[in-house]
Enzyme design. Structure first.
Site, PDB file in Angstrom:
ATOM      1  N   ASP A   1      11.264  23.833  -3.041  1.00  0.00           N
ATOM      2  CA  ASP A   1      11.982  23.109  -4.191  1.00  0.00           C
ATOM      3  C   ASP A   1      13.446  23.003  -3.731  1.00  0.00           C
ATOM      4  O   ASP A   1      14.189  22.395  -4.528  1.00  0.00           O
ATOM      5  CB  ASP A   1      11.810  23.705  -5.327  1.00  0.00           C
TER       6      ASP A   1
ATOM      7  N   LYS B   1       0.930  -1.186  -0.004  1.00  0.00           N
ATOM      8  CA  LYS B   1       0.061   0.126   0.075  1.00  0.00           C
ATOM      9  C   LYS B   1       0.727   1.258  -0.018  1.00  0.00           C
ATOM     10  O   LYS B   1       2.223   0.893   0.185  1.00  0.00           O
ATOM     11  CB  LYS B   1      -0.943   0.070   1.118  1.00  0.00           C
TER      12      LYS B   1
ATOM     13  N   TYR C   1      14.831  31.998   3.301  1.00  0.00           N
ATOM     14  CA  TYR C   1      13.438  32.585   3.811  1.00  0.00           C
ATOM     15  C   TYR C   1      13.801  32.973   5.276  1.00  0.00           C
ATOM     16  O   TYR C   1      14.152  32.250   6.128  1.00  0.00           O
ATOM     17  CB  TYR C   1      12.247  31.923   3.664  1.00  0.00           C
TER      18      TYR C   1
ATOM     19  N   ARG D   1       1.467 -10.790   7.118  1.00  0.00           N
ATOM     20  CA  ARG D   1       1.414  -9.540   6.295  1.00  0.00           C
ATOM     21  C   ARG D   1       2.718  -8.781   6.516  1.00  0.00           C
ATOM     22  O   ARG D   1       2.921  -8.253   7.585  1.00  0.00           O
ATOM     23  CB  ARG D   1       0.127  -8.821   6.562  1.00  0.00           C
TER      24      ARG D   1
ATOM     25  N   HIS E   1      -5.390  -7.322  13.332  1.00  0.00           N
ATOM     26  CA  HIS E   1      -4.272  -6.586  13.150  1.00  0.00           C
ATOM     27  C   HIS E   1      -3.698  -6.302  14.658  1.00  0.00           C
ATOM     28  O   HIS E   1      -4.324  -5.926  15.563  1.00  0.00           O
ATOM     29  CB  HIS E   1      -4.338  -5.503  12.366  1.00  0.00           C
TER      30      HIS E   1
ATOM     31  N   CYS F   1      13.395  25.307   1.340  1.00  0.00           N
ATOM     32  CA  CYS F   1      12.101  26.118   0.455  1.00  0.00           C
ATOM     33  C   CYS F   1      11.233  24.978   0.037  1.00  0.00           C
ATOM     34  O   CYS F   1      11.637  23.683  -0.016  1.00  0.00           O
ATOM     35  CB  CYS F   1      12.895  26.955  -0.341  1.00  0.00           C
TER      36      CYS F   1
ATOM     37  N   ARG G   1      -9.883  -0.303  15.053  1.00  0.00           N
ATOM     38  CA  ARG G   1      -9.792   0.437  13.667  1.00  0.00           C
ATOM     39  C   ARG G   1     -11.038  -0.119  12.937  1.00  0.00           C
ATOM     40  O   ARG G   1     -12.118   0.285  13.023  1.00  0.00           O
ATOM     41  CB  ARG G   1      -8.475   0.408  13.087  1.00  0.00           C
TER      42      ARG G   1
HETATM   43  N1  PMH Z   1      -1.690  -5.298   7.970  1.00  0.00           N
HETATM   44  C1  PMH Z   1      -2.284  -4.264   8.110  1.00  0.00           C
HETATM   45  C2  PMH Z   1      -3.648  -4.374   8.121  1.00  0.00           C
HETATM   46  C3  PMH Z   1      -1.798  -2.906   8.244  1.00  0.00           C
HETATM   47  O1  PMH Z   1      -2.192  -2.035   8.188  1.00  0.00           O
HETATM   48  C4  PMH Z   1      -0.276  -3.005   8.063  1.00  0.00           C
HETATM   49  C5  PMH Z   1       0.579  -1.623   7.934  1.00  0.00           C
HETATM   50  C6  PMH Z   1       0.405  -4.155   7.790  1.00  0.00           C
HETATM   51  C7  PMH Z   1      -0.239  -5.199   7.737  1.00  0.00           C
HETATM   52  C8  PMH Z   1       2.029  -4.066   7.545  1.00  0.00           C
HETATM   53  O2  PMH Z   1       2.521  -3.768   8.896  1.00  0.00           O
HETATM   54  P1  PMH Z   1       4.071  -3.589   9.059  1.00  0.00           P
HETATM   55  O3  PMH Z   1       4.590  -2.594   8.079  1.00  0.00           O
HETATM   56  O4  PMH Z   1       4.397  -3.150  10.218  1.00  0.00           O
HETATM   57  O5  PMH Z   1       4.802  -4.862   8.428  1.00  0.00           O
HETATM   58  N2  PMH Z   1      -0.188  -0.604   8.376  1.00  0.00           N
HETATM   59  C9  PMH Z   1       0.248   0.531   8.789  1.00  0.00           C
HETATM   60  C10 PMH Z   1      -0.485   1.744   9.191  1.00  0.00           C
HETATM   61  O6  PMH Z   1      -1.826   1.659   9.011  1.00  0.00           O
HETATM   62  N3  PMH Z   1       0.110   2.797   9.791  1.00  0.00           N
HETATM   63  O7  PMH Z   1       1.323   2.163   9.865  1.00  0.00           O
HETATM   64  C11 PMH Z   1       1.320   0.958   9.351  1.00  0.00           C
END
Ligand code: PMH
Length: 382
Positions: free
Chosen positions: A313, A39, A265, A219, A166, A311, A136
């Site tokens: 850029d 993601k 600046y 994951r 999670h 700045c 969440r």
């Molecule tokens: N699974 C879920 C549902 C997640 O939101 C995330 C990371 C991962 C797996 C992977 O976690 P890792 O990168 O620690 O291995 N999500 C996020 C988050 O929402 N903010 O920071 C990390």
């Protein structure tokens, strides 16, 4: 045509990502799958490129935050299964089914709405999300899980492939909250009439620390990019991780400032003696935030401070002597035998490494290294 026309670029070492995935996959017991979490454009590294190399190294499934990210991967030719971790609008169910994307269900009413959108000849693959303590997304009550299972029993267009949760604190040394979540999830699993094929709970931290929470898939996000989930648990990492992200620019202008003249600046930096100053073509619009004023960068293996305000850029570096325009400047990564880590930048910003790699904006072209050579360059502008 060149791939980019500015002297600022990020280098993404896909060999390192390959090695990180492989070393983590090799630790897993037979049959435990790995989701590569790509993601947020692969945590700023490039979703498609990371997805490709992660799959090559043994990842089984991809995970993204929302449907657009999943469709974007499909459009780039990724055929591997993709799970959307966040909320998908039930009215987008037929789109998800069309692209063959797995979505997360976290409430029974979601299914009722989704059914209205799904076409008769379509099927939609689901993972049920349980809230075991993250607060969440996810079901909390047994009744909700029963309703989801009953609905799917009566509506074969929906297929429950997985169930997951999670962890909120698996990167912290105190394991109390983690243990509570683990127990809660176990209880939720016991509410099921039929256990789905894929049960998963672990992010990087828990998959590297707690074998018991592997279930049959993990994951993995941050560790795949070679970064520790937290500084607190860095010493507990069971395998070496290789940082994949580095950031570079070049001196585009070098000039001598006279004593009493100021930089940038607000004229916040005024040397007392004559001083050599270099200008760098990177600024806060690239994600190199104003709060990074004063951080060091590397030139010829030497640490030199950014002076004056950053700045939009550009920003300025204090030089020890006159240096040539075109000299490479490293903001993150190795230069000579010195290194600035993602964590060093995170500490300066009082944040976490996740945020640093995500904040480098799409204005910065990404150069991909594979098999030690430049494989391709991605520039979102051209
Ligand atoms: N699974 C879920 C549902 C997640 O939101 C995330 C990371 C991962 C797996 C992977 O976690 P890792 O990168 O620690 O291995 N999500 C996020 C988050 O929402 N903010 O920071 C990390």
């Amino acid at each position: 045509m060149e791939a980019y026309y500015r002297d600022t670029w990020a280098e993404i070492n896909l060999d390192h990502i390959y090695d990180n995935v492989k070393v983590m996959k090799d630790r897993l017991p037979e049959g435990v799958k790995m989701f590569a979490v790509v993601k947020a454009n692969g945590y700023g590294h490039g979703d498609w490129q990371v997805a490709q190399v992660a799959l090559e190294a043994g990842a089984d499934y991809l995970a993204v935050a929302f449907l657009d990210e999943a469709i974007s991967l499909r459009k780039k030719g990724i055929e591997a299964p993709i799970l959307v971790l966040g909320a998908t609008r039930p009215s987008d169910s037929s789109v998800a089914a069309y692209w063959g994307i797995t979505v997360t269900v976290f409430h029974p009413t979601w299914l009722i709405e989704a059914k209205k959108d799904l076409k008769e000849n379509q099927t939609l693959t689901l993972h049920i999300k349980c809230d075991s303590g993250m607060g969440r997304l996810g079901i909390k009550d047994r009744q909700d899980l029963v309703q989801i299972e009953e609905f799917v029993e009566d509506n074969p267009q929906f297929i429950i492939e997985g169930m997951y949760t999670h962890f909120a604190t698996s990167d912290e040394l105190d394991v109390t909250y983690y243990e509570n979540q683990y127990t809660t999830f176990q209880e939720m699993l016991s509410w099921l009439k039929i256990r789905p094929d894929i049960i998963h709970a672990s992010n990087s931290a828990s998959s590297l620390r707690f074998d018991k929470s592997h279930f049959n898939a993990i994951r993995v996000g941050i560790s795949m990019y070679g970064l520790t989930p937290s500084l607190e648990m860095e010493h507990l990492l069971p395998v070496p991780l290789k940082e994949a992200f580095s950031l570079h620019t070049k001196l585009v202008h070098v000039k001598k400032l006279k004593a009493g003249e100021s930089v940038s600046y607000g004229a916040t930096y005024t040397p007392e003696e004559d001083e050599w100053i270099g200008t760098l073509p990177i600024g806060y619009a690239d994600g190199w935030l104003r709060k990074l004023q004063g951080i060091e960068v590397l030139i010829r293996g030497e640490r030199l401070p950014l002076v004056g305000r950053i700045c939009m850029d550009q920003c300025m570096v204090k030089l020890p002597k006159r240096l040539e325009v075109g000299e490479t400047v490293t903001l993150i990564g190795w230069n000579g035998n010195q290194r600035i880590s993602v964590n060093e930048v995170a500490v300066k910003l009082n944040t976490i490494n996740y945020e640093v790699v995500c904040m480098i904006s799409s204005r910065v072209p990404r150069k991909y290294i594979r098999n030690k050579n430049v494989q391709c360059i991605h520039n979102s502008l051209l």
